[in-house]
Design an enzyme around this catalytic site. Sequence first.
Site, PDB file in Angstrom:
ATOM      1  N   ASN A 224       0.864  -1.188   0.000  1.00 22.69           N
ATOM      2  CA  ASN A 224       0.000   0.000   0.000  1.00 22.69           C
ATOM      3  C   ASN A 224       0.900   1.238   0.000  1.00 22.69           C
ATOM      4  OD1 ASN A 224      -1.836   2.022   0.465  1.00 22.69           O
ATOM      5  ND2 ASN A 224      -2.279   1.411   2.585  1.00 22.69           N
ATOM      6  N   TRP A 225       0.956   1.893  -1.139  1.00 25.91           N
ATOM      7  CA  TRP A 225       1.856   3.046  -1.263  1.00 25.91           C
ATOM      8  C   TRP A 225       1.252   4.325  -0.674  1.00 25.91           C
ATOM      9  CZ3 TRP A 225       4.130   2.460  -6.940  1.00 25.91           C
ATOM     10  CH2 TRP A 225       5.051   1.404  -6.925  1.00 25.91           C
ATOM     11  N   LYS A 226       0.003   4.273  -0.239  1.00 27.66           N
ATOM     12  CA  LYS A 226      -0.643   5.460   0.345  1.00 27.66           C
ATOM     13  C   LYS A 226      -0.454   6.662  -0.586  1.00 27.66           C
ATOM     14  CE  LYS A 226      -0.038   3.305   4.780  1.00 27.66           C
ATOM     15  NZ  LYS A 226       0.025   3.417   6.213  1.00 27.66           N
TER      16      LYS A 226
ATOM     17  N   HIS B 204      -9.521   1.119   4.676  1.00 26.15           N
ATOM     18  CA  HIS B 204      -8.243   1.301   5.363  1.00 26.15           C
ATOM     19  C   HIS B 204      -8.457   2.218   6.566  1.00 26.15           C
ATOM     20  CE1 HIS B 204      -4.182   2.552   6.306  1.00 26.15           C
ATOM     21  NE2 HIS B 204      -3.792   1.445   5.708  1.00 26.15           N
TER      22      HIS B 204
ATOM     23  N   GLU C  11      -6.868   4.606   7.706  1.00 23.66           N
ATOM     24  CA  GLU C  11      -6.693   6.044   7.432  1.00 23.66           C
ATOM     25  C   GLU C  11      -7.948   6.621   6.792  1.00 23.66           C
ATOM     26  OE1 GLU C  11      -2.947   5.640   5.398  1.00 23.66           O
ATOM     27  OE2 GLU C  11      -1.993   5.127   7.300  1.00 23.66           O
TER      28      GLU C  11
ATOM     29  N   GLU D 165      -5.484  -5.032  10.412  1.00 23.25           N
ATOM     30  CA  GLU D 165      -4.472  -4.007  10.649  1.00 23.25           C
ATOM     31  C   GLU D 165      -4.777  -3.278  11.959  1.00 23.25           C
ATOM     32  OE1 GLU D 165      -2.403  -2.809   6.729  1.00 23.25           O
ATOM     33  OE2 GLU D 165      -4.110  -1.508   7.030  1.00 23.25           O
TER      34      GLU D 165
ATOM     35  N   GLY E   6       2.278   2.241  10.777  1.00 22.59           N
ATOM     36  CA  GLY E   6       3.219   3.348  10.634  1.00 22.59           C
ATOM     37  C   GLY E   6       3.875   3.769  11.940  1.00 22.59           C
TER      38      GLY E   6
ATOM     39  N   SER F  67       3.271  -2.205  10.316  1.00 21.37           N
ATOM     40  CA  SER F  67       4.720  -2.241  10.528  1.00 21.37           C
ATOM     41  C   SER F  67       5.358  -3.586  10.171  1.00 21.37           C
ATOM     42  CB  SER F  67       5.067  -1.838  11.963  1.00 21.37           C
ATOM     43  OG  SER F  67       4.646  -0.502  12.205  1.00 21.37           O
TER      44      SER F  67
ATOM     45  N   GLY G 220       2.818  -1.189   4.287  1.00 22.97           N
ATOM     46  CA  GLY G 220       2.845   0.232   3.945  1.00 22.97           C
ATOM     47  C   GLY G 220       4.275   0.688   3.690  1.00 22.97           C
ATOM     48  N   GLY G 221       4.895   1.275   4.727  1.00 23.86           N
ATOM     49  CA  GLY G 221       6.218   1.890   4.594  1.00 23.86           C
ATOM     50  C   GLY G 221       7.260   1.016   3.910  1.00 23.86           C
TER      51      GLY G 221
HETATM   52  P1  PGA Z   1       2.769   0.253   7.665  1.00 26.99           P
HETATM   53  O1  PGA Z   1       1.318   0.481   7.008  1.00 26.99           O
HETATM   54  O2  PGA Z   1       3.314  -1.040   7.087  1.00 26.99           O
HETATM   55  O3  PGA Z   1       3.582   1.460   7.233  1.00 26.99           O
HETATM   56  O4  PGA Z   1       2.577   0.168   9.141  1.00 26.99           O
HETATM   57  C1  PGA Z   1       0.437  -0.587   6.801  1.00 26.99           C
HETATM   58  C2  PGA Z   1      -0.839  -0.083   6.183  1.00 26.99           C
HETATM   59  O5  PGA Z   1      -1.314   0.992   6.561  1.00 26.99           O
HETATM   60  O6  PGA Z   1      -1.424  -0.744   5.287  1.00 26.99           O
END
Ligand code: PGA
Length: 230
Positions: A6-8, A84, A86, A154, A160, A190, A211-212
């Site tokens: 997930n590149w956000k 998600h 967010e 999640e 994050g 994470s 994500g990251g």
């Molecule tokens: P993260 O994000 O790996 O940076 O914690 C995961 C996500 O939000 O899908």
Amino acid sequence: MLIAGNWKMFKGPAAARAFFEGFEPPADVDVVFCPPFTSLEAALESGRTVYAQNVHWESQGPYTGEVSPEMLVELGVAGALVGHSERRQLFGETDEMVARRARTALDAGLGVIACVGETLEQRESGDTELVLKIQVEAIAFAAGDRENLVIAYEPVWAIGTGKTATPEQAEEAHAFIKGLLDRPVLYGGSVKPENAAELLSQPSIDGALVGGASLEPDSFAAICRAASTS
Ligand code: PGA
């Protein structure tokens, strides 16, 4: 095993193309990329499986800022994330909206990765299972146990933050979710090359939503290799 990146709101088209030049995953792992809308086309050029980060429930109409399932299908996009944390926390998405997005995307032939998870406050007050039950049942009621549906667990406190759920915490939540809806469940929060193998070796963890660590070709490929060997 399914590993989704997930590149956000990172990587425009040029950065997306540069990523794919350096990305070499093992062949036996299903890898999905979720770039921002404006980088979908650049990501599709790589020949990899591409999902959007969100999708609306109508085919067209006065919904400024939204994109429909049919538009994604026309572009060649294979699926979408929905719900998600967010989106839920920063953009006011409710369980009902998430469920509608999931159902209509599946109806249009897209794959769906539907995200659920508790906040730190909810975990600390002992409400993790209640929260997961409400979120998963809303999706299950609308979308059922459809073949193209995957759940991502999640925990919001692990996204994050560098704090990962322990393999035992994740396994417990995944087993609970599978008891509510019999679909594959990805772990997210994470995930890094260093912790991926241990998480992915848990019996109820069917992959990861990253994500990251999906933003760098080497770290994302390392996570895919961990999926290949676990
Ligand atoms: P993260 O994000 O790996 O940076 O914690 C995961 C996500 O939000 O899908």
